[in-house]
Scaffold this active site. Sequence first.
Site, PDB file in Angstrom:
ATOM      1  CB  ALA A  85      -9.375 -11.271  -4.274  1.00 47.64           C
ATOM      2  CG  ASP A  86      -5.164  -6.328  -1.964  1.00 50.09           C
ATOM      3  OD1 ASP A  86      -4.979  -6.821  -0.832  1.00 50.09           O
ATOM      4  OD2 ASP A  86      -4.896  -5.145  -2.236  1.00 50.09           O
ATOM      5  CB  THR A  87     -10.632  -6.069  -0.094  1.00 51.18           C
ATOM      6  OG1 THR A  87     -11.202  -7.099  -0.896  1.00 51.18           O
ATOM      7  CG2 THR A  87     -11.706  -5.041   0.235  1.00 51.18           C
TER       8      THR A  87
ATOM      9  NE  ARG B  72      -3.826  -2.247   1.585  1.00 55.17           N
ATOM     10  CZ  ARG B  72      -4.223  -3.061   0.616  1.00 55.17           C
ATOM     11  NH1 ARG B  72      -4.053  -2.743  -0.631  1.00 55.17           N
ATOM     12  NH2 ARG B  72      -4.819  -4.190   0.888  1.00 55.17           N
TER      13      ARG B  72
ATOM     14  N   GLY C 167      -9.484  -5.656  -5.990  1.00 47.05           N
ATOM     15  CA  GLY C 167      -8.845  -6.067  -7.231  1.00 47.05           C
ATOM     16  C   GLY C 167      -8.964  -7.574  -7.342  1.00 47.05           C
TER      17      GLY C 167
END
EC number: 3.6.1.9
Length: 192
Positions: free
Chosen positions: A65-67, A33, A102
């Site tokens: 996936a990534d949130t 991030r 994503g």
Amino acid sequence: MFILASASPRRRALLRQIGAAFVSITPAVDEVRDSEHPRDAVIRNALLKARKVAEEYPDHAILGADTAVVLHGQSFGKPRDAAEARHVLSLLEGRQHTVLTGIAWVKDGHAYTDAVESIVRFAPMTAAEIAAYVATGEPMGKAGAYAIQGRAAIYIEELCGSFSNVVGLPLHAVATLARTAGIAMEDGDESA
């Protein structure tokens, strides 16, 4: 059958809900991030996870996936501790924020990516309410320090977009991208 590149019990539950045939493997990757656009970051992290698992299982379709929760351009992943969870919730309470997930499918060396955005409006919360919610332990391991499908539901005033996205996996987008990639999500699925 495909591989979910995630340890998330919420993502596994969402996939079981739709009858997906999968196994779950946790990739050893460090999510990033940084100062890039949050949408680009969640796609990059999802792809990183899927590609890491694909290194060991090149003959399988892999879903990563990534949130992230985004408020005024600042991206929040999972809180490191209770103090950070309280801080993040104090920023979100009484405001509208964006949830970005994503997704990345990797199959036969090809990558298919997308990102889904949902808008969530949190009700105002007192410091005592935030502390009590954090004390339940629910915020830990959740992007933005809350679970819309859990106790935090009483603080959600409005949701615009995909509910499953806010939980951690936008099912419609995952299935649509799987069809584009020719990936069967269920045993006997005719879409592949």
